[in-house]
Design a protein around this motif. Structure first.
Motif, PDB file in Angstrom:
ATOM      1  N   PRO A 201       0.800  -1.328  -0.293  1.00  0.00           N
ATOM      2  CA  PRO A 201       0.011  -0.154  -0.082  1.00  0.00           C
ATOM      3  C   PRO A 201       1.041   1.254   0.072  1.00  0.00           C
ATOM      4  O   PRO A 201       1.828   1.164   0.510  1.00  0.00           O
ATOM      5  CB  PRO A 201      -0.759  -0.025   1.357  1.00  0.00           C
ATOM      6  N   VAL A 202       0.372   2.249  -0.824  1.00  0.00           N
ATOM      7  CA  VAL A 202       1.274   3.466  -0.858  1.00  0.00           C
ATOM      8  C   VAL A 202       0.331   4.575   0.073  1.00  0.00           C
ATOM      9  O   VAL A 202      -0.937   4.824  -0.303  1.00  0.00           O
ATOM     10  CB  VAL A 202       1.159   3.943  -2.214  1.00  0.00           C
ATOM     11  N   PRO A 203       1.102   4.875   1.009  1.00  0.00           N
ATOM     12  CA  PRO A 203       0.468   5.771   2.084  1.00  0.00           C
ATOM     13  C   PRO A 203      -0.118   7.058   1.163  1.00  0.00           C
ATOM     14  O   PRO A 203       0.439   7.782   0.417  1.00  0.00           O
ATOM     15  CB  PRO A 203       1.506   6.258   3.030  1.00  0.00           C
ATOM     16  N   PRO A 204      -1.255   7.624   1.596  1.00  0.00           N
ATOM     17  CA  PRO A 204      -1.984   8.920   0.971  1.00  0.00           C
ATOM     18  C   PRO A 204      -0.832  10.125   1.190  1.00  0.00           C
ATOM     19  O   PRO A 204      -0.397  10.254   2.308  1.00  0.00           O
ATOM     20  CB  PRO A 204      -3.032   9.096   1.724  1.00  0.00           C
ATOM     21  N   VAL A 205      -0.859  10.879   0.125  1.00  0.00           N
ATOM     22  CA  VAL A 205       0.138  11.783   0.197  1.00  0.00           C
ATOM     23  C   VAL A 205      -0.532  12.805   1.127  1.00  0.00           C
ATOM     24  O   VAL A 205      -1.845  13.566   0.568  1.00  0.00           O
ATOM     25  CB  VAL A 205       0.522  12.414  -1.304  1.00  0.00           C
ATOM     26  N   SER A 206       0.060  13.624   1.994  1.00  0.00           N
ATOM     27  CA  SER A 206      -0.232  14.763   2.873  1.00  0.00           C
ATOM     28  C   SER A 206       0.403  16.020   2.433  1.00  0.00           C
ATOM     29  O   SER A 206       1.669  15.775   2.177  1.00  0.00           O
ATOM     30  CB  SER A 206      -0.060  14.523   4.154  1.00  0.00           C
ATOM     31  N   ASP A 207      -0.225  17.204   2.607  1.00  0.00           N
ATOM     32  CA  ASP A 207       0.511  18.230   2.083  1.00  0.00           C
ATOM     33  C   ASP A 207       0.812  18.829   3.568  1.00  0.00           C
ATOM     34  O   ASP A 207       1.485  20.233   3.525  1.00  0.00           O
ATOM     35  CB  ASP A 207      -0.385  19.289   1.284  1.00  0.00           C
ATOM     36  N   ARG A 208       0.925  17.993   4.591  1.00  0.00           N
ATOM     37  CA  ARG A 208       1.311  18.841   5.906  1.00  0.00           C
ATOM     38  C   ARG A 208       1.836  17.857   6.990  1.00  0.00           C
ATOM     39  O   ARG A 208       1.598  16.665   6.771  1.00  0.00           O
ATOM     40  CB  ARG A 208       0.090  19.390   6.556  1.00  0.00           C
ATOM     41  N   THR A 209       2.841  18.124   7.621  1.00  0.00           N
ATOM     42  CA  THR A 209       3.595  17.290   8.711  1.00  0.00           C
ATOM     43  C   THR A 209       3.653  18.432   9.981  1.00  0.00           C
ATOM     44  O   THR A 209       4.045  19.575   9.862  1.00  0.00           O
ATOM     45  CB  THR A 209       4.845  16.904   8.055  1.00  0.00           C
ATOM     46  N   ARG A 210       3.850  17.580  10.874  1.00  0.00           N
ATOM     47  CA  ARG A 210       4.081  18.154  12.108  1.00  0.00           C
ATOM     48  C   ARG A 210       5.340  17.374  12.937  1.00  0.00           C
ATOM     49  O   ARG A 210       5.112  16.174  13.181  1.00  0.00           O
ATOM     50  CB  ARG A 210       2.789  18.318  13.125  1.00  0.00           C
ATOM     51  N   THR A 211       6.330  18.192  13.311  1.00  0.00           N
ATOM     52  CA  THR A 211       7.426  17.437  13.927  1.00  0.00           C
ATOM     53  C   THR A 211       7.838  18.254  15.446  1.00  0.00           C
ATOM     54  O   THR A 211       7.986  19.385  15.303  1.00  0.00           O
ATOM     55  CB  THR A 211       8.617  17.463  13.011  1.00  0.00           C
ATOM     56  N   LEU A 212       7.229  17.386  16.338  1.00  0.00           N
ATOM     57  CA  LEU A 212       7.670  18.016  17.841  1.00  0.00           C
ATOM     58  C   LEU A 212       9.109  17.448  18.096  1.00  0.00           C
ATOM     59  O   LEU A 212       8.974  16.200  18.149  1.00  0.00           O
ATOM     60  CB  LEU A 212       6.463  17.480  18.681  1.00  0.00           C
ATOM     61  N   LEU A 213       9.989  18.472  18.306  1.00  0.00           N
ATOM     62  CA  LEU A 213      11.334  17.931  18.494  1.00  0.00           C
ATOM     63  C   LEU A 213      11.369  17.462  20.099  1.00  0.00           C
ATOM     64  O   LEU A 213      10.915  17.871  20.977  1.00  0.00           O
ATOM     65  CB  LEU A 213      12.254  19.206  18.376  1.00  0.00           C
ATOM     66  N   PRO A 214      11.909  16.190  20.033  1.00  0.00           N
ATOM     67  CA  PRO A 214      12.045  15.356  21.429  1.00  0.00           C
ATOM     68  C   PRO A 214      13.106  16.389  22.358  1.00  0.00           C
ATOM     69  O   PRO A 214      12.771  16.301  23.697  1.00  0.00           O
ATOM     70  CB  PRO A 214      12.708  14.232  21.147  1.00  0.00           C
ATOM     71  N   ALA A 215      13.941  16.981  21.851  1.00  0.00           N
ATOM     72  CA  ALA A 215      14.920  18.129  22.547  1.00  0.00           C
ATOM     73  C   ALA A 215      14.644  19.240  21.880  1.00  0.00           C
ATOM     74  O   ALA A 215      15.088  19.390  20.482  1.00  0.00           O
ATOM     75  CB  ALA A 215      16.167  17.632  22.625  1.00  0.00           C
ATOM     76  N   ARG A 216      14.515  20.280  22.464  1.00  0.00           N
ATOM     77  CA  ARG A 216      14.314  21.835  21.870  1.00  0.00           C
ATOM     78  C   ARG A 216      15.678  22.461  21.484  1.00  0.00           C
ATOM     79  O   ARG A 216      16.471  21.886  22.243  1.00  0.00           O
ATOM     80  CB  ARG A 216      13.613  22.799  22.958  1.00  0.00           C
ATOM     81  N   LEU A 217      15.616  22.900  20.455  1.00  0.00           N
ATOM     82  CA  LEU A 217      16.791  23.297  19.674  1.00  0.00           C
ATOM     83  C   LEU A 217      17.019  25.040  19.868  1.00  0.00           C
ATOM     84  O   LEU A 217      15.916  25.469  19.347  1.00  0.00           O
ATOM     85  CB  LEU A 217      16.934  23.014  18.316  1.00  0.00           C
ATOM     86  N   VAL A 218      17.978  25.454  20.513  1.00  0.00           N
ATOM     87  CA  VAL A 218      18.511  26.708  20.385  1.00  0.00           C
ATOM     88  C   VAL A 218      18.540  27.420  19.039  1.00  0.00           C
ATOM     89  O   VAL A 218      19.474  27.062  18.121  1.00  0.00           O
ATOM     90  CB  VAL A 218      19.545  27.057  21.229  1.00  0.00           C
TER      91      VAL A 218
END
Length: 638
Positions: A212-229
Motif C-alpha cells: 500500500p502507498v500511504p496517501p500523500v499529505s501536504d502537511r507534517t508536524r514535527t515536535l522535537l524531542p529536545a528543543r533546539l536553540v
C-alpha cells in the motif's frame, strides 16, 4: 570515493577517505542513492555464451534499493524462489518462481560426520553426471545473504541421473548412484546410499501482496524531542511595528507564506477567524511573506495588500534571504534529506528562543494552541509527547549538534549571527571544545578579513576561554586589540605568548614596540635585549631597540644598534633615515651624508629623502650638490 578506509598512524581514517565519505553523505542527503534508483536486474544464461536481460518479463525489476538476494525452493515445487532485502521499504520481498516449465531438478542435503568434517558440510563440492555439473556448498551468498544449504541442480530436459560424486571438506570423496530426477535426497557422510527426503506437509497459501502507498499529505508536524536553540533571527516587519525587530522572550510562531500560495492564504484566514483564541493562548504570530525572493517574480506589495484585505491582526513583514537561509540551516541540522522549505512552513519557538515544533504545510489552529500549552511541560513529559507511543528510555535525551549549526552559519557568511550564537551558547557547545574553538577561530578570522577588529577580538576571546593555549587565537587576539587601540589588553596577550615561548621573537618584538609606544620604555629595552640574546641576527630587533634608546636620549647606543641593523640588512631604509638624523644632530655630517645617499638609492622617488640629502650637502657647503638635490625635490613634489 576512496577504495578502502585505510588507517593512518594515529588510528584515524585517512583524509582522503573522510573527504570522500562526507561527499557521499552529502549526495545521499540530497536524495541520491547508492543504487541510483536503478531497477533490480535479472539475467538469463543463454547456453554459457551470453546473458539476456529478462528483468521486466521476470517481474524482478522493482524500483527497490535492493541489497541482498538469497535463493531457496520455498514452496518445494522444484524451482528456486528468491528472497531479497532492501535498504528502503519494503525491507524484505519474496519472489515466488511460478514460471511454467517441464524442466527437471535434483536437490541434495549434505550432512558431515561432525569429526573430520563440519556438520553443515560447508565447503563440499558436488558433481552431477552426465554432464559434470558442479555445485559448491557455501556459507554465504553475495552481500549479507545466506541461500539455502540444499544443493539444487537444474537439469533442463535431462531426466537421467547416472551418478553423484561428493568431495567432502576433509578431502575424502564418495560416489552415489540409484537416484532419480525431480527428487530430494539426504546424504550423510560415510553412508552407503542417499536417503529420499519428503517435504513436511504444510497448509500455507501464499498470495501476492500489494504494497500500500500511504496517501500523500501536504502537511507534517514535527515536535522535537529536545528543543533546539535557534540562531539569532532578525525580522523585517511592516513599518507600523518598526523594522528589523529581534525576537525573543515570548513564544511565537514564525510563519512563511506567499500571496500566490492558496494553502498559505487559507491558513492566514484561519488565523484571522480564530485570532481571539490565539491571543488567549499568548502566542505571537509573525507572518513573513517570501514574495519577490529569489526566482519568485511576484510583487511583495501583493502580500501586504492581501493582509490588509484580511485585516490580519498579527505582526507581519517581508522575509529576507538571510532569514530563509538561517531557517534552512536549522532544518538541515534536524532532517537527513536536504530539501528546500515548502510553503507554508511554520516554526513554533518557546520563550527561551528554542525551536519546539516545525510545521510543513498549513497549521491547524487547534493543534497549534495545544502545542503552545505543551511548552509548559517539563523535559520528560515533553519528550513523551514527541512520540506516538509511551515508553521508558534507557538514558537522557541527546541534545542537538549546535556546533554544526554554528559552522553552517559561518560558511554561509552569517558571521555576526554566528558570533552571537557562539557567545550565547558556549556552555551548551562545551561537549567538543576543540571543535568549538576551531569554528569560532574561523569566525574571528573572517571578522579580521573584513577589518571588523572589535568583533574579531570578541570571537578570539571565546576561543581562548575554551582553549587557553590556542596560539593562533592569542596572536590574532593581540593584533585585533592593537588595531582598535586597546593596547593594554594587547600587551597582556603578547606577554602571554612570550612567556609561553621565550623564543617567539615576533611576539617579543610586538610586545616591546607596544611597551615603548605607550610609556614603559625601560621594560621595552629589557625585552628587546632579551630578544637579541636569543636571536642576535634580527635586524628588526636591533632597529626597534635603537629607536627606543634614541627616545631615551641614549644616542650612542642607538647609533650602535642602527649600524648593527644595517649590517644585517643594508636595505633597511628607515634605519638609514634614523641614523642619518642622529649623526647629523651630532655634527657628523660626512658620516650622515653616507646614509642619506643610501636612503636616496633605496627610495629614489622619496622627496623627503632628497630633501634631507640636500640639507646635509648645503650644511657641508657643497652648494651645487645641495641645489641638485633640491631640484629633484621640486620635480617630485612641486
Amino acid at each position: 570515493m576512496s577504495r578502502a578506509p585505510t588507517l593512518e598512524s594515529q588510528g584515524t581514517y585517512s583524509a582522503e577517505f573522510q573527504r570522500s565519505s562526507l561527499r557521499a553523505q552529502g549526495l545521499l542527503r540530497r536524495g541520491k542513492s547508492w543504487s541510483g534508483h536503478e531497477r533490480n536486474c535479472c539475467f538469463l544464461n543463454i547456453g554459457g555464451k551470453s546473458f539476456a536481460n529478462i528483468s521486466a518479463v521476470s517481474g524482478f525489476n522493482f524500483l527497490d534499493d535492493a541489497r541482498a538476494v538469497a535463493s531457496v525452493d520455498w514452496d518445494h515445487d522444484g524451482d528456486l524462489d528468491l528472497w531479497n532485502t532492501n535498504r528502503t521499504s519494503p525491507g524484505v520481498r519474496f519472489l515466488r518462481n511460478d514460471f511454467p516449465t517441464d524442466h527437471h531438478y535434483l536437490a541434495l542435503k549434505l550432512i558431515g560426520n561432525g569429526t573430520t568434517c563440519n556438520r553443515d558440510a560447508i565447503g563440499a563440492r558436488v558433481e552431477l553426471y552426465p554432464g559434470k555439473i558442479i555445485k559448491t556448498l557455501r556459507a554465504g551468498e553475495g552481500f549479507l545473504a545466506q541461500s539455502t544449504k540444499w544443493i539444487h541442480f537444474g537439469m533442463g530436459q535431462n531426466r537421467q541421473v547416472d551418478r553423484v560424486v561428493v568431495r567432502w571438506p576433509d578431502g575424502t570423496s564418495q560416489e552415489f548412484t540409484h537416484m532419480e530426477a525431480d527428487q530430494r535426497y539426504e546424504i550423510i557422510q560415510g553412508s552407503v546410499r542417499p536417503a529420499p527426503w519428503t517435504a513436511p506437509g504444510r497448509d500455507v497459501a501464499l498470495k501476492p501482496s500489494v504494497l500500500p502507498v500511504p496517501p500523500v499529505s501536504d502537511r507534517t508536524r514535527t515536535l522535537l524531542p529536545a528543543r533546539l536553540v535557534m540562531p539569532p533571527l532578525t525580522l523585517n516587519l511592516a513599518s507600523s511595528y518598526g523594522s528589523n525587530k529581534a525576537i525573543a522572550g515570548q513564544p511565537f510562531l514564525l510563519n512563511l507564506w506567499a500571496s500566490w500560495c492558496q494553502p498559505c492564504v487559507k491558513e492566514l484566514r484561519q488565523f484571522v477567524q480564530r485570532a481571539d483564541e490565539l491571543k488567549d493562548a499568548k502566542v505571537q504570530i509573525f507572518a513573513m511573506s517570501v514574495d519577490g525572493l529569489g526566482d519568485d517574480s511576484s510583487n511583495p506589495q501583493n502580500a501586504q495588500a492581501l493582509l490588509k484585505q484580511l485585516k490580519f491582526p498579527f505582526m507581519h513583514g517581508v522575509a529576507t534571504t538571510a532569514l530563509l537561509d538561517k531557517l534552512q540551516i536549522v532544518k538541515e541540522s534536524l532532517f537527513f534529506p536536504i530539501r528546500p522549505l515548502p510553503l507554508p512552513s511554520s516554526f513554533l519557538v518557546d520563550p527561551q528562543g528554542r525551536l519546539a515544533v516545525i510545521y510543513h504545510g498549513p497549521v491547524e489552529v487547534d493543534e497549534l494552541i495545544a502545542d503552545v500549552r505543551r511548552l509548559e511541560l517539563d523535559e520528560d513529559d515533553w519528550r513523551q509527547a514527541s512520540v506516538p507511543f509511551q515508553g521508558r528510555y534507557l538514558g537522557p535525551q541527546v541534545g542537538h549538534d549546535l556546533l554544526a549549526i554554528l559552522d553552517r552559519l559561518r560558511e554561509h557568511e552569517h558571521v555576526e549571527a554566528a558570533l552571537e550564537y557562539s557567545q550565547r551558547n558556549s556552555a551548551l557547545m562545551g561537549y567538543d571544545r576543540p571543535r568549538y574553538a576551531s569554528i569560532t577561530y574561523k569566525i574571528g578570522a573572517e571578522f579580521t578579513r573584513r577589518k571588523m577588529h572589535d568583533k574579531a577580538a570578541a570571537a578570539y576571546h571565546e576561543v581562548i576561554h575554551a582553549s587557553p593555549e590556542h596560539l593562533n587565537a592569542r596572536r590574532a587576539m593581540a593584533a585585533a586589540l592593537e588595531s582598535v587601540g586597546r593596547f593594554k589588553e594587547a600587551i597582556t596577550h603578547y606577554r602571554w605568548l612570550v612567556q609561553f615561548n621565550p623564543e617567539n621573537a615576533r611576539a617579543r618584538l610586538k610586545l616591546s614596540a607596544l611597551l615603548a609606544r605607550h610609556g614603559n620604555k625601560p621594560a621595552a629595552v629589557q625585552d628587546l635585549r632579551e630578544s637579541l640574546r636569543s636571536n642576535p641576527e634580527s635586524s628588526q630587533t636591533h632597529y626597534l631597540l635603537a629607536t627606543v634608546l634614541e627616545k631615551e636620549n641614549r644616542v650612542e647606543e642607538a647609533i650602535t644598534h642602527y649600524q648593527a641593523a644595517l649590517g644585517l640588512d643594508p636595505s633597511l631604509a628607515l634605519a638609514h633615515a634614523r641614523i642619518g638624523s642622529a649623526l647629523q644632530r651630532q655634527g657628523q655630517l660626512v658620516a650622515a651624508e653616507e646614509h642619506w645617499r643610501s636612503l636616496v638609492q633605496l627610495r629614489p622617488k622619496s622627496a623627503a629623502a632628497h630633501l634631507r640629502l640636500g640639507e646635509n650637502l648645503y650644511r657641508q657647503e657643497m652648494i651645487e650638490g645641495g641645489l641638485q638635490a633640491f631640484r629633484v625635490v621640486l620635480e617630485l613634489d612641486p
